[in-house]
Design a protein around this motif. Structure first.
Motif, PDB file in Angstrom:
ATOM      1  N   VAL A 120       0.841  -1.218   0.000  1.00 30.58           N
ATOM      2  CA  VAL A 120       0.000   0.000   0.000  1.00 30.58           C
ATOM      3  C   VAL A 120       0.869   1.258   0.000  1.00 30.58           C
ATOM      4  N   TYR A 121       2.172   1.107   0.338  1.00 36.13           N
ATOM      5  CA  TYR A 121       3.072   2.261   0.384  1.00 36.13           C
ATOM      6  C   TYR A 121       3.989   2.344  -0.838  1.00 36.13           C
ATOM      7  N   LEU A 122       3.776   1.487  -1.838  1.00 32.81           N
ATOM      8  CA  LEU A 122       4.534   1.638  -3.084  1.00 32.81           C
ATOM      9  C   LEU A 122       4.315   3.042  -3.631  1.00 32.81           C
ATOM     10  N   LYS A 123       5.360   3.620  -4.230  1.00 37.50           N
ATOM     11  CA  LYS A 123       5.289   5.050  -4.561  1.00 37.50           C
ATOM     12  C   LYS A 123       4.131   5.396  -5.502  1.00 37.50           C
ATOM     13  N   GLU A 124       3.718   4.457  -6.354  1.00 41.15           N
ATOM     14  CA  GLU A 124       2.629   4.747  -7.298  1.00 41.15           C
ATOM     15  C   GLU A 124       1.275   4.850  -6.592  1.00 41.15           C
ATOM     16  N   VAL A 125       1.151   4.224  -5.422  1.00 40.26           N
ATOM     17  CA  VAL A 125      -0.162   4.163  -4.761  1.00 40.26           C
ATOM     18  C   VAL A 125      -0.154   4.691  -3.333  1.00 40.26           C
ATOM     19  N   SER A 126       1.016   5.031  -2.791  1.00 40.27           N
ATOM     20  CA  SER A 126       1.101   5.443  -1.387  1.00 40.27           C
ATOM     21  C   SER A 126       0.128   6.581  -1.087  1.00 40.27           C
ATOM     22  N   PRO A 127      -0.593   6.493   0.031  1.00 42.72           N
ATOM     23  CA  PRO A 127      -1.553   7.545   0.357  1.00 42.72           C
ATOM     24  C   PRO A 127      -0.905   8.872   0.730  1.00 42.72           C
ATOM     25  N   SER A 128       0.406   8.883   0.911  1.00 41.28           N
ATOM     26  CA  SER A 128       1.095  10.116   1.300  1.00 41.28           C
ATOM     27  C   SER A 128       2.461  10.201   0.638  1.00 41.28           C
ATOM     28  N   ARG A 129       2.835  11.411   0.250  1.00 38.08           N
ATOM     29  CA  ARG A 129       4.181  11.620  -0.308  1.00 38.08           C
ATOM     30  C   ARG A 129       5.250  11.443   0.765  1.00 38.08           C
ATOM     31  N   LEU A 130       4.837  11.358   2.027  1.00 38.11           N
ATOM     32  CA  LEU A 130       5.796  11.279   3.139  1.00 38.11           C
ATOM     33  C   LEU A 130       6.248   9.859   3.443  1.00 38.11           C
ATOM     34  N   VAL A 131       5.670   8.871   2.778  1.00 39.38           N
ATOM     35  CA  VAL A 131       6.065   7.488   3.057  1.00 39.38           C
ATOM     36  C   VAL A 131       6.095   6.690   1.758  1.00 39.38           C
ATOM     37  N   LYS A 132       7.166   5.893   1.623  1.00 33.53           N
ATOM     38  CA  LYS A 132       7.339   5.116   0.392  1.00 33.53           C
ATOM     39  C   LYS A 132       8.048   3.802   0.722  1.00 33.53           C
ATOM     40  N   SER A 152      10.817   4.244   3.483  1.00 30.59           N
ATOM     41  CA  SER A 152      11.353   5.598   3.635  1.00 30.59           C
ATOM     42  C   SER A 152      10.264   6.528   4.161  1.00 30.59           C
ATOM     43  N   MET A 153      10.595   7.262   5.242  1.00 27.26           N
ATOM     44  CA  MET A 153       9.630   8.161   5.876  1.00 27.26           C
ATOM     45  C   MET A 153      10.208   9.572   5.957  1.00 27.26           C
ATOM     46  N   ILE A 154       9.550  10.519   5.299  1.00 27.66           N
ATOM     47  CA  ILE A 154       9.955  11.924   5.347  1.00 27.66           C
ATOM     48  C   ILE A 154       9.340  12.553   6.594  1.00 27.66           C
ATOM     49  N   TYR A 155      10.169  13.266   7.358  1.00 23.50           N
ATOM     50  CA  TYR A 155       9.678  13.937   8.564  1.00 23.50           C
ATOM     51  C   TYR A 155       9.480  15.424   8.287  1.00 23.50           C
ATOM     52  N   THR A 156       8.266  15.901   8.524  1.00 24.67           N
ATOM     53  CA  THR A 156       7.981  17.337   8.453  1.00 24.67           C
ATOM     54  C   THR A 156       7.626  17.849   9.843  1.00 24.67           C
ATOM     55  N   GLY A 209      17.433  21.257   7.272  1.00 26.15           N
ATOM     56  CA  GLY A 209      16.017  21.178   7.589  1.00 26.15           C
ATOM     57  C   GLY A 209      15.253  20.028   6.960  1.00 26.15           C
ATOM     58  N   SER A 210      15.887  19.275   6.052  1.00 28.46           N
ATOM     59  CA  SER A 210      15.227  18.086   5.487  1.00 28.46           C
ATOM     60  C   SER A 210      15.610  16.867   6.326  1.00 28.46           C
ATOM     61  N   ASP A 211      14.641  16.018   6.586  1.00 27.27           N
ATOM     62  CA  ASP A 211      14.842  14.929   7.538  1.00 27.27           C
ATOM     63  C   ASP A 211      14.109  13.694   7.038  1.00 27.27           C
ATOM     64  N   ILE A 212      14.843  12.632   6.767  1.00 24.18           N
ATOM     65  CA  ILE A 212      14.247  11.380   6.279  1.00 24.18           C
ATOM     66  C   ILE A 212      14.814  10.222   7.093  1.00 24.18           C
ATOM     67  N   VAL A 213      13.947   9.319   7.507  1.00 27.55           N
ATOM     68  CA  VAL A 213      14.388   8.091   8.183  1.00 27.55           C
ATOM     69  C   VAL A 213      13.995   6.900   7.309  1.00 27.55           C
ATOM     70  N   ASN A 214      14.959   6.046   7.024  1.00 24.64           N
ATOM     71  CA  ASN A 214      14.702   4.813   6.283  1.00 24.64           C
ATOM     72  C   ASN A 214      14.822   3.616   7.213  1.00 24.64           C
ATOM     73  N   MET A 215      14.075   2.587   6.898  1.00 22.51           N
ATOM     74  CA  MET A 215      14.325   1.265   7.476  1.00 22.51           C
ATOM     75  C   MET A 215      14.748   0.364   6.324  1.00 22.51           C
ATOM     76  N   ASN A 216      15.969  -0.152   6.400  1.00 23.89           N
ATOM     77  CA  ASN A 216      16.518  -1.002   5.346  1.00 23.89           C
ATOM     78  C   ASN A 216      16.493  -2.456   5.792  1.00 23.89           C
ATOM     79  N   PHE A 217      16.118  -3.331   4.879  1.00 26.58           N
ATOM     80  CA  PHE A 217      16.054  -4.761   5.196  1.00 26.58           C
ATOM     81  C   PHE A 217      16.861  -5.527   4.161  1.00 26.58           C
ATOM     82  N   TYR A 218      17.841  -6.293   4.636  1.00 29.80           N
ATOM     83  CA  TYR A 218      18.718  -7.081   3.765  1.00 29.80           C
ATOM     84  C   TYR A 218      18.492  -8.558   4.084  1.00 29.80           C
ATOM     85  N   PRO A 219      17.633  -9.240   3.330  1.00 29.64           N
ATOM     86  CA  PRO A 219      17.383 -10.653   3.637  1.00 29.64           C
ATOM     87  C   PRO A 219      18.648 -11.493   3.492  1.00 29.64           C
TER      88      PRO A 219
END
Length: 365
Positions: A120-132, A152-156, A209-219
């Motif tokens: 649901v958070y894929l960039k083409e369908v994500s409900p918000s530009r702040l999460v991908k 990826s989560m953009i913090y505003t 002033g730009s702030d992004i937090v990612n969670m990376n997963f390496y199987p």
């Protein structure tokens, strides 16, 4: 095997992994015994074990001492690490250990969900530009994909985050931001102050002033020697604050950044319980007129167990102009970079696949 998936057909694999959101996790869950060809990296981009240096000088810094009598020595240590390797680790940084542990657990929980919860958070369908949510770095532009999925989560502000970020992640990530922000400001003040540059609050905010937090997963990967978790690159912002888990796999290029393949030396940034990794980004290298180094780094995969990491990227605002500080150009007698708009630099960076420190060419004179 999933219906309609042919691992040997690039289009079929790309649709399954990227467009449908199954990611590398989805591939691994099929019971792969070997890496599909689309993930096999060219030999010169793999991490050759012979290239890895066996030891690294201790670059672990107690940042709580910035507030004490050892302030000058701590600033010197931060500056030295930023001028040489571009990486260091910090302890006593203000983020409680239980927050760090919770970030690791939460990252695993997010990626362990069924694909429909993540897609649901894929960039083409994500409900918000702040999460991908997605996989690899720029899959549409990469010949060989990275063995990585990412949220990826953009913090505003807190309210926007609570409205749009995934429910299971948002509170712990907000706590990470809240408890690490004072440390970030102290590091920036130390590094910029050491340059003899004075910035007012509005300019400092413009640059950070730009702030992004990612969670990376390496199987876990069946053929780790053929793949990479993250390709060789430098970050483009000011500073990155990274939480590693205990597995390891982060490597930094040491010494000559222009060394030819085969003559490079890489060092591992070892996981230290309770520590955070700090690295210099391209923007800080540009502003410092080349004094501080944004080190090239990469992530290896492992066949032992899945790894997660949580980076926080502190960057200029998209509209900010970044170029060498005028005080340094006057002192050095030369500007080593031209002034660029950070948003344009960002766009250039994400339009290509990762390629060492080639991102800096955008600002080079």
């Amino acid at each position: 095997m999933a219906p309609n998936l042919n691992l040997n057909d690039d289009n079929s694999l790309f649709n399954y992994v990227v467009k449908e959101g199954n990611g590398v996790k989805g591939l691994v869950d099929l019971g792969l015994t070997e890496v599909p060809g689309r993930y096999v990296q060219p030999p010169h981009l793999r991490m050759n074990k012979q290239e890895v240096a066996s030891s690294l000088e201790n670059v672990t810094i107690d940042v709580s001492e910035l507030d004490g009598p050892n302030h000058e020595q701590v600033v010197k240590a931060i500056v030295h690490a930023s001028e040489t390797l571009g990486f260091f680790q910090v302890i006593n940084h203000g983020v409680p250990l239980e927050v760090l542990d919770s970030l690791i657990v939460t990252a695993h929980q997010f990626f362990d969900q069924p694909v429909e919860k993540k897609a649901v958070y894929l960039k083409e369908v994500s409900p918000s530009r702040l999460v991908k949510y997605g996989t690899s770095f720029a899959p549409e532009n990469e010949k060989a994909l990275e063995w990585k999925d990412v949220l990826s989560m953009i913090y505003t502000n807190d309210a926007d985050a609570r409205d749009s970020w995934p429910n299971d992640c948002k509170e712990v990530v907000l706590e990470f931001i809240k408890t690490s922000s004072e440390m970030v400001q102290k590091l920036l003040q130390a590094l910029i102050g050491n340059l003899g540059v004075k910035l007012d609050d509005s300019r400092l905010h413009e640059l950070s002033g730009s702030d992004i937090v990612n969670m990376n997963f390496y199987p876990a990967c069946p053929n780790p020697d053929l793949t990479v978790g993250v390709g060789r690159h430098s970050d483009i912002g000011m500073l990155t604050v990274l939480l590693q888990d205990g597995i390891g796999g982060l490597y930094v290029k040491k010494g000559d950044q222009n060394a030819s393949p085969g003559n490079e030396v890489w060092v591992e940034i070892p996981p230290i319980k309770g520590a955070l990794v700090i690295n210099v980004g391209d923007s800080l290298q540009i502003l410092s007129n080349g004094r501080y180094k944004s080190a090239e780094h990469t992530v290896r995969t492992t066949d032992v167990e899945s790894r997660v990491s949580v980076p926080r990227f502190i960057s200029p605002l998209p509209t900010a102009k970044i170029g060498p500080f005028p005080e340094l150009v006057a002192r050095d007698g030369v500007a080593r970079y031209k002034e660029v708009i950070y948003g344009e630099y960002w766009k250039s960076y994400f339009e290509k696949s990762l390629n060492g420190k080639k991102s800096l060419d955008f600002a080079s004179i």
